[in-house]
Design an enzyme around this catalytic site. Structure first.
Site, PDB file in Angstrom:
ATOM      1  N   HIS A  57      11.773  37.176  12.142  1.00  0.00           N
ATOM      2  CA  HIS A  57      10.595  37.852  11.580  1.00  0.00           C
ATOM      3  C   HIS A  57      10.451  39.265  12.137  1.00  0.00           C
ATOM      4  CE1 HIS A  57       5.956  37.789  11.039  1.00  0.00           C
ATOM      5  NE2 HIS A  57       6.492  37.918   9.852  1.00  0.00           N
ATOM      6  N   GLU A 112      13.785  39.271   8.265  1.00  0.00           N
ATOM      7  CA  GLU A 112      12.657  39.626   7.397  1.00  0.00           C
ATOM      8  C   GLU A 112      12.133  40.973   7.852  1.00  0.00           C
ATOM      9  OE1 GLU A 112       8.209  39.574   6.349  1.00  0.00           O
ATOM     10  OE2 GLU A 112       9.205  39.939   8.248  1.00  0.00           O
ATOM     11  N   ASP A 116       9.093  44.287   6.517  1.00  0.00           N
ATOM     12  CA  ASP A 116       7.984  44.641   5.620  1.00  0.00           C
ATOM     13  C   ASP A 116       8.204  46.068   5.133  1.00  0.00           C
ATOM     14  OD1 ASP A 116       6.162  42.272   6.228  1.00  0.00           O
ATOM     15  OD2 ASP A 116       6.483  43.100   8.227  1.00  0.00           O
ATOM     16  N   HIS A 172       4.310  46.922   8.781  1.00  0.00           N
ATOM     17  CA  HIS A 172       3.547  45.776   8.296  1.00  0.00           C
ATOM     18  C   HIS A 172       2.158  46.176   7.819  1.00  0.00           C
ATOM     19  CE1 HIS A 172       0.817  42.323   8.660  1.00  0.00           C
ATOM     20  NE2 HIS A 172       1.865  41.609   8.277  1.00  0.00           N
ATOM     21  N   GLU A 190      10.276  41.851   2.531  1.00  0.00           N
ATOM     22  CA  GLU A 190       8.932  41.551   2.034  1.00  0.00           C
ATOM     23  C   GLU A 190       8.331  42.850   1.500  1.00  0.00           C
ATOM     24  OE1 GLU A 190       5.836  39.953   4.655  1.00  0.00           O
ATOM     25  OE2 GLU A 190       4.401  40.355   3.048  1.00  0.00           O
TER      26      GLU A 190
HETATM   27  O1  G3P Z   1       7.482  37.328   4.928  1.00  0.00           O
HETATM   28  C1  G3P Z   1       6.890  36.344   5.717  1.00  0.00           C
HETATM   29  C2  G3P Z   1       5.760  36.865   6.545  1.00  0.00           C
HETATM   30  O2  G3P Z   1       6.144  38.052   7.162  1.00  0.00           O
HETATM   31  C3  G3P Z   1       4.524  37.091   5.725  1.00  0.00           C
HETATM   32  O3  G3P Z   1       3.417  37.458   6.478  1.00  0.00           O
HETATM   33  O4  G3P Z   1       1.829  39.087   7.373  1.00  0.00           O
HETATM   34  O5  G3P Z   1       3.794  38.423   8.726  1.00  0.00           O
HETATM   35  O6  G3P Z   1       4.075  39.876   6.728  1.00  0.00           O
HETATM   36  P1  G3P Z   1       3.283  38.770   7.367  1.00  0.00           P
HETATM   37 MG    MG Z   2       6.240  40.103   6.560  1.00  0.00          MG
END
Ligand code: G3P
Ligand code: MG
Length: 252
Positions: free
Chosen positions: A15, A42, A44, A57, A117
């Site tokens: 993440h 992952e 953002d 993010h 994402e």
């Molecule tokens: O993509 C999974 C996760 O990252 C979604 O939530 O808020 O951590 O971007 P967040």
């Molecule tokens: Mg995310």
């Protein structure tokens, strides 16, 4: 029963690069995640004022940089000068805020998988999805494992579908869509998604069966303890996004 969508991805996905061990969404974080053995990441992504995709993010710069205000209101030239590491720790002071393109090129050079994402600045949902589709469609070779494009925003996924129909999509959700305890399967199917990525606490046996029955893969965020991970594996879900690259060894 529809055929299950192909899922060429590893079980474990790091993440934001390396969770909380390095400043999220920086190249140093992705390098650290890779040093822990992770093969999929992952991140953002959102649009700068001048239309460049960058990694962050939050909508606001305050938490993860040395500036304040909406990140998407600045040009990439301005964003590139920010310090995206000091907030985390001294070891990362001066760490730059990267473009999505820089991360894509690093993943390709190292034969790593990517989950982008699409995290639009509010009001930029469709444009951000279109831009992610355009960039990834242009940069990612047809014969490599394709990047997975995900979003909480249906308009962003629709934008990505319009510019890069061949790239797989996943709908994110953090709550059940209706009182019957169902997630928004119809939206996912309408958008041609291959997976639902849910808050891990939402998965249960009937929901996994329903998704797999509809041909969709099942993934979870953000799983940071072993008991929850064991439960998700026992349920037969397909991938797990974690901050704890130091705890889970991504053996498969
Ligand atoms: O993509 C999974 C996760 O990252 C979604 O939530 O808020 O951590 O971007 P967040
Ligand atoms: Mg995310």
């Amino acid at each position: 029963m529809t055929d299950l969508a192909p899922w060429p991805y590893p079980r474990w996905i790091a993440h934001r690069g390396a969770g909380k061990l390095a400043p999220e969404n920086t190249l140093s974080a992705f390098r650290l995640g890779a040093r822990h053995g992770y093969r999929m990441f992952e991140c953002d992504a959102k649009l700068s004022r001048d239309g460049v995709l960058f990694l962050m993010h939050d909508t606001d710069l305050q938490r993860t940089t040395n500036a304040r205000g909406t990140g998407g209101d600045r040009t990439m030239g301005e964003l590139a000068q920010l310090d995206a590491g000091s907030w985390h720790s001294r070891a990362y002071a001066g760490e730059p805020l990267p473009t999505l393109e820089a991360l894509v090129r690093w993943c390709l050079a190292n034969h790593l998988c990517l989950n982008v994402e699409i995290k639009p600045t509010p009001g930029q949902e469709a444009a951000t999805g279109r831009a992610v589709g355009e960039l990834l469609g242009a940069l990612w070779p047809q014969d490599a494992v394709p990047p997975l494009l995900s979003s909480f925003q249906p308009a962003s996924l629709a934008g990505a579908r319009d510019t890069a129909p061949r790239l797989p999509r996943a709908l994110l959700a953090d709550r059940l869509a209706d009182a019957a305890g169902d997630v928004d399967l119809c939206t996912a199917l309408k958008l041609g998604c291959i997976a639902m990525v849910l808050n891990h606490a939402l998965w249960n046996t009937p929901l996994v069966a329903k998704m797999h029955g509809a041909g969709l893969r099942c993934a979870s965020y953000t799983v940071n303890d072993e008991r929850a991970a064991r439960h998700l594996i026992a349920l037969g879900t397909d991938s797990i996004i974690t901050d704890r690259v130091d705890l889970f060894a991504p053996g498969d």
